[in-house]
Design a protein around this motif. Structure first.
Motif, short mmCIF file in Angstrom:
data_model
loop_
_atom_site.label_atom_id
_atom_site.label_comp_id
_atom_site.label_asym_id
_atom_site.label_seq_id
_atom_site.Cartn_x
_atom_site.Cartn_y
_atom_site.Cartn_z
N GLY A 1 123.26 86.07 81.01
CA GLY A 1 124.57 85.58 81.40
C GLY A 1 125.08 86.21 82.68
N ALA A 2 124.86 87.50 82.82
CA ALA A 2 125.28 88.19 84.05
C ALA A 2 124.51 87.68 85.25
CB ALA A 2 125.10 89.70 83.89
N VAL A 3 123.24 87.35 85.06
CA VAL A 3 122.43 86.80 86.15
C VAL A 3 122.96 85.42 86.54
CG1 VAL A 3 120.13 86.08 86.88
CG2 VAL A 3 120.40 88.14 85.49
N ALA A 4 123.29 84.61 85.55
CA ALA A 4 123.85 83.29 85.83
C ALA A 4 125.17 83.41 86.61
CB ALA A 4 124.06 82.51 84.54
N LYS B 1 122.40 76.70 93.83
CA LYS B 1 122.67 75.33 93.43
C LYS B 1 122.30 75.06 91.97
CE LYS B 1 121.59 73.86 98.11
NZ LYS B 1 120.54 73.26 98.93
N ALA B 2 121.40 75.88 91.43
CA ALA B 2 120.92 75.66 90.06
C ALA B 2 120.45 76.97 89.45
CB ALA B 2 119.79 74.64 90.04
N VAL B 3 120.46 77.00 88.12
CA VAL B 3 119.96 78.14 87.35
C VAL B 3 118.99 77.60 86.32
CG1 VAL B 3 120.57 80.02 85.77
CG2 VAL B 3 122.09 79.45 87.68
N ARG C 1 129.48 78.14 81.37
CA ARG C 1 130.13 78.69 82.56
C ARG C 1 129.47 78.19 83.84
NH1 ARG C 1 129.49 83.56 79.87
NH2 ARG C 1 128.03 84.35 81.43
N THR C 2 128.16 78.16 83.82
CA THR C 2 127.40 77.76 85.01
C THR C 2 127.62 76.28 85.32
OG1 THR C 2 125.78 79.48 84.51
CG2 THR C 2 125.08 77.74 86.02
N ARG C 3 127.59 75.45 84.29
CA ARG C 3 127.83 74.01 84.48
C ARG C 3 129.27 73.75 84.95
NH1 ARG C 3 124.21 70.53 85.15
NH2 ARG C 3 125.28 68.98 83.93
N ASP D 1 123.67 72.91 88.51
CA ASP D 1 122.75 72.33 87.54
C ASP D 1 122.13 73.49 86.77
OD1 ASP D 1 122.84 69.49 88.14
OD2 ASP D 1 121.94 70.03 90.05
N MET D 2 121.81 73.25 85.50
CA MET D 2 121.21 74.32 84.71
C MET D 2 120.30 73.77 83.64
SD MET D 2 122.86 77.65 82.98
CE MET D 2 121.83 78.85 82.13
#
Length: 135
Positions: free
Chosen positions: A85-88, A97-99, A113-115, A120-121
């Motif tokens: 999560g911390a990396v994201a 742009k994406a994970v 959170r990322t979305r 994009d994830m």
């Protein structure tokens, strides 16, 4: 659920070719080492991100995502789910742009959170498995 075919295809073919591989070291026994090689064979520039900042597959390593002095398109995450999560969050902060969370790396809250941040994830998938499926 966390890797619909359209998003997988988009990340692999449209989002960009500079992939930071978080957790990549020169340890050839680790999955990240082989996956990074596959990504390179498919035209991706890999950027090793690991506390030891080792060079891998001919590419300079960096200790963190924020230490990389150029734009990263995709952040491929090979760390324990507890750390992912911390990396994201860092991927969002650097403007990726994406994970992509690798097989077994699962954090539904980080996915949301990322979305919400507009990236994009994909989670719990492997690009080295997905690339050949593109046809």
């Amino acid at each position: 659920m966390y890797g619909d075919p359209a998003t997988v295809r988009k990340i692999l073919t449209e989002v960009g070719d500079t992939w930071a591989v978080v957790g990549l070291s020169s340890n050839q026994q680790r999955a990240a080492y082989g996956v990074a090689r596959v990504l390179q064979r498919h035209g991706k520039r890999i950027v090793p991100v690991h506390p030891s900042a080792e060079s891998v597959h001919g590419e300079q390593g960096y200790p963190t995502l924020s230490a990389v002095p150029f734009a990263i398109d995709v952040v491929d995450v090979f760390v324990n789910s507890d750390l992912a999560g911390a990396v994201a969050d860092e991927a969002v902060a650097i403007g990726a742009k994406a994970v992509w969370f690798q097989l077994g790396v699962i954090d539904p809250a980080a996915y949301e959170r990322t979305r919400v941040a507009g990236l994009d994830m994909v989670m719990d998938r492997c690009p080295a498995i997905e690339i050949p499926r593109l046809g």
